[in-house]
Every structure is written in C-alpha cells, then in structure tokens.
Design an enzyme around this catalytic site. Structure first.
Site, PDB file in Angstrom:
ATOM      1  N   ASP A  14       0.843  -1.208   0.000  1.00 17.81           N
ATOM      2  CA  ASP A  14       0.000   0.000   0.000  1.00 17.81           C
ATOM      3  C   ASP A  14       0.872   1.250   0.000  1.00 17.81           C
ATOM      4  OD1 ASP A  14      -2.204  -1.625   0.111  1.00 17.81           O
ATOM      5  OD2 ASP A  14      -2.694  -1.200   2.214  1.00 17.81           O
ATOM      6  N   LYS A  41      -6.453  -6.972   0.530  1.00 18.64           N
ATOM      7  CA  LYS A  41      -7.571  -7.450   1.359  1.00 18.64           C
ATOM      8  C   LYS A  41      -7.295  -8.840   1.936  1.00 18.64           C
ATOM      9  CE  LYS A  41     -11.108  -4.720  -0.860  1.00 18.64           C
ATOM     10  NZ  LYS A  41     -10.885  -3.631   0.093  1.00 18.64           N
ATOM     11  N   LEU A 223     -21.900  -2.209   8.610  1.00 23.58           N
ATOM     12  CA  LEU A 223     -22.519  -0.899   8.370  1.00 23.58           C
ATOM     13  C   LEU A 223     -21.669   0.241   8.917  1.00 23.58           C
ATOM     14  CD1 LEU A 223     -25.999  -2.149   9.611  1.00 23.58           C
ATOM     15  CD2 LEU A 223     -25.420  -1.675   7.236  1.00 23.58           C
ATOM     16  N   ALA A 251      -8.451  -1.288   5.909  1.00 20.50           N
ATOM     17  CA  ALA A 251      -8.375  -2.625   6.520  1.00 20.50           C
ATOM     18  C   ALA A 251      -9.358  -2.830   7.674  1.00 20.50           C
ATOM     19  CB  ALA A 251      -6.959  -2.981   6.976  1.00 20.50           C
ATOM     20  N   ALA A 252     -10.276  -1.878   7.875  1.00 19.64           N
ATOM     21  CA  ALA A 252     -11.271  -2.075   8.948  1.00 19.64           C
ATOM     22  C   ALA A 252     -12.123  -3.314   8.651  1.00 19.64           C
ATOM     23  CB  ALA A 252     -12.166  -0.840   9.050  1.00 19.64           C
ATOM     24  N   GLY A 253     -12.625  -3.398   7.418  1.00 24.07           N
ATOM     25  CA  GLY A 253     -13.447  -4.552   7.034  1.00 24.07           C
ATOM     26  C   GLY A 253     -12.641  -5.838   7.024  1.00 24.07           C
ATOM     27  N   ASP A 254     -11.405  -5.756   6.568  1.00 22.42           N
ATOM     28  CA  ASP A 254     -10.553  -6.958   6.507  1.00 22.42           C
ATOM     29  C   ASP A 254     -10.271  -7.475   7.921  1.00 22.42           C
ATOM     30  OD1 ASP A 254     -10.427  -6.367   3.794  1.00 22.42           O
ATOM     31  OD2 ASP A 254      -8.570  -5.232   4.014  1.00 22.42           O
ATOM     32  N   THR A 285      -8.269  -1.153  14.666  1.00 21.99           N
ATOM     33  CA  THR A 285      -7.547  -0.935  13.395  1.00 21.99           C
ATOM     34  C   THR A 285      -7.709   0.494  12.901  1.00 21.99           C
ATOM     35  OG1 THR A 285      -7.634  -3.245  12.728  1.00 21.99           O
ATOM     36  CG2 THR A 285      -7.521  -1.635  10.949  1.00 21.99           C
TER      37      THR A 285
HETATM   38  O1  RIB Z   1      -9.212  -3.288   2.266  1.00 21.78           O
HETATM   39  C1  RIB Z   1      -8.056  -2.508   2.265  1.00 21.78           C
HETATM   40  C2  RIB Z   1      -7.083  -3.022   1.242  1.00 21.78           C
HETATM   41  O2  RIB Z   1      -7.666  -2.884  -0.040  1.00 21.78           O
HETATM   42  C3  RIB Z   1      -5.787  -2.260   1.172  1.00 21.78           C
HETATM   43  O3  RIB Z   1      -4.806  -2.777   2.036  1.00 21.78           O
HETATM   44  C4  RIB Z   1      -5.426  -2.318  -0.294  1.00 21.78           C
HETATM   45  O4  RIB Z   1      -4.262  -3.026  -0.565  1.00 21.78           O
HETATM   46  C5  RIB Z   1      -6.640  -2.911  -0.985  1.00 21.78           C
HETATM   47  O5  RIB Z   1      -6.463  -4.236  -1.334  1.00 21.78           O
END
Ligand code: RIB
Length: 308
Positions: A14, A41, A223, A251-254, A285
């Site tokens: 990133d 992700k 949400l 990366a909150a969702g990840d 995060t």
């Molecule tokens: O969800 C966030 C991610 O989306 C980032 O780290 C970026 O690399 C993209 O894949």
C-alpha cells in the site's frame, strides 16, 4: 480452541498519499505526507486471523521482486504459512494507491499485478491447506475462477466458507453464492449484489433473505459506524459498533473478517460474541495508520473489551 483459517486472496504493497481531501476534477493538490505499509484485502484478513490466534495459511501470488520478498517476509513474521503463495515472473507484486483524507476516509486505486495470476491449478495444489481449515475465506481481488475452485474444495471437505464480496461487483456467480456458508458484505457491496438499498432493519432483513434464498445460511452486513447486521435462521440482530475516532479506515473490514474467522466456533454457537469481538478488533484498526501496522493482536482486543 484454536481455529485453523485458510485465506485465498490479494497481497499488495500500500502506497499511502496523505491529503486534506479528495481533489476536484481538474484540481491539483499537494499531499501532506507519504507512507507505505503491507496490505491487500486477503493479506490483511490473514494478518487479522493470525494476530487473533488462528493457525493461518495463505493462497496467493507475488511478483519476483523486492516488494514480493518484503510481503512474504511480513506474512511469515506473523506466523502465516505461505507454502501456497507463488512467486511469478508474469507480473509485479500488487500495489494499492490509497488517497487517505484527514477525516480517515480513503479512496483506493489498485494495480492487481501478480494477484491476477492466481489460477485454479494453484488452488488445487493447496487442497491440503483448504481441507485442514475450519474456515476458508476469500474476497474479490483474486480471479473468481480460483476463488470458486477453493470454495468447491472446501465444501467437499466439509470446511465452512466465508465470502467477503469486496471490492463490490454486480455479477457474482450464483454458483459461488451457493457454495458460501457466511457472507460478509458492507452496505455498498450488498446493494451491488442484491439491488436492495440498505437503510433500515426491514431492508437489511430483505437483503439477508436474498442471500438465504440462494442457500447462504449466515449473513453479516457491516454498516461502518452503525455496526453489523447479523441474520441466520434464528438470529436477526443489529450489533452496534464501538464509537472511536478514526485515523485511517483502511483494513477495517478486513480486520473484521479475519478476526471473525479466528473467533467463531464452527457450529456458530458464539456467533454474536464473535461479531462483537470482530467489531472491537476493527475499531482498534481504524485508530492507527496503515493496514498491517494497525491490525491488533488478540490480547489488545480482549483488553479493549475489558476496559469498555
Ligand atoms: O481493504 C483494504 C485493502 O484494499 C488495502 O490494504 C489495499 O491493498 C486494498 O487491497
């Protein structure tokens, strides 16, 4: 109990451009800073699962370059099994260009690179890692045929599948949804799939019913600040989010997905508690900059829960 989690997904470096706010069309602006971090992700989800204590394996690809070596090292240092991460000469390691606004909101542009080279054959070679898992997780930054092959192998082995349909696409093959046990879209992704705008509990439940009709047993629609809507045959509940000051929502969702996969029991008996845990992990995060650097360890999540 320690979950085993296998993730097929993307690996990106990133590149973060710090800006006040997005430029208008035709406008030139200056950035106030620049930083880099491990991301992607899939890789973020793997880091989140591993830091939450899961035995984690990864299926993906990097280029034969310095970024690829950097990313593989980061995954290994987090205890992730990268036997099924291929190094290809066909493309460079994936990169993301993140426009990070002062509000913490981001806009992301992806150069998929090596992530687009993950094949059905790569997945077949990783069948042992899939069969050994409690949960197999994927999203849409690797090619759909490879994702679907992984879900087929998981189903055949009795492994539960978690689909994070991100980034949003409108044409998800029904065949993939039919192989999905748990779907975790955000509101934008859910609307892209179902066509149902998500604005209240009635529309949330209608969206959940859409997935149920296709055989997806458990639906978790995230949400953002409003929390996460959880629906299966027995539960229809909005789990509120934790209120925090966001520095960077990347990366909150990840984090939510990886932490959920690490925490959830395979019989789903702790579903709501696992969603609360994932939500708390995600809230940590967003309070730090960057993807990999901000994803919390299990002990930090538990401490935050204890101090609430
Ligand atoms: O969800 C966030 C991610 O989306 C980032 O780290 C970026 O690399 C993209 O894949």
């Amino acid at each position: 109990m320690i979950n085993t989690v296998t993730i097929i997904g993307s690996i990106n470096v990133d590149n973060i451009l710090h800006i006040q706010q997005l430029p208008q069309p035709g406008e030139t602006i200056a950035m106030s800073g620049f930083s880099t971090a491990g991301g992607g992700k899939g890789a973020n989800q793997a880091i989140a699962a591993a830091r939450s204590g899961a035995k984690t394996a990864f299926i993906g690809a990097v280029g034969n370059d310095t970024n690829g070596e950097f990313m593989k090292t980061q995954l290994v240092e987090n205890g992730i099994n990268i036997q099924a991460v291929k190094t290809t000469d066909e493309a460079a390691t994936g990169q993301a260009y993140i426009l990070l606004q002062a509000s913490g909101q981001n806009s992301i542009i992806i150069d998929h690179g090596a992530n687009a080279k993950v094949t059905i054959e790569d997945v077949d070679q990783a069948r042992a890692a899939i069969a050994a898992a409690d949960f197999l997780v994927t999203e849409f930054e690797t090619p759909l045929p490879a994702d679907e092959e992984a879900f087929k192998l998981a189903r055949a082995a009795g492994v539960k599948t978690i689909l994070n349909p991100a980034p949003a696409i409108t044409q998800i093959p029904e065949s993939l949804l039919r192989l999905t046990d748990i779907i975790v879209p955000n509101e934008t992704e859910s609307m892209a799939i179902t066509g149902i705008p998500v604005d209240d509990e009635v529309s949330l439940q209608s969206s959940a019913n859409y997935y149920h009709r296709l055989g997806v047993e458990t639906v978790i629609i995230t949400l953002g600040e409003r929390g996460a809507y959880v629906a299966n045959g027995d539960i229809s509940e909005l789990v509120p989010a934790y209120k925090v000051q966001a520095v960077d929502t990347t990366a909150a969702g990840d984090t939510f997905i990886g932490a959920l996969a690490a925490e959830l029991r395979s019989d789903y008996s702790n579903l709501l508690d696992a969603v609360r845990y994932a939500s708390r992990a995600s809230s940590l995060t967003v309070q730090k900059l960057g993807a990999f650097p901000s994803i919390p360890l299990r002990k930090s999540v538990l401490a935050a829960q204890a101090n609430a």
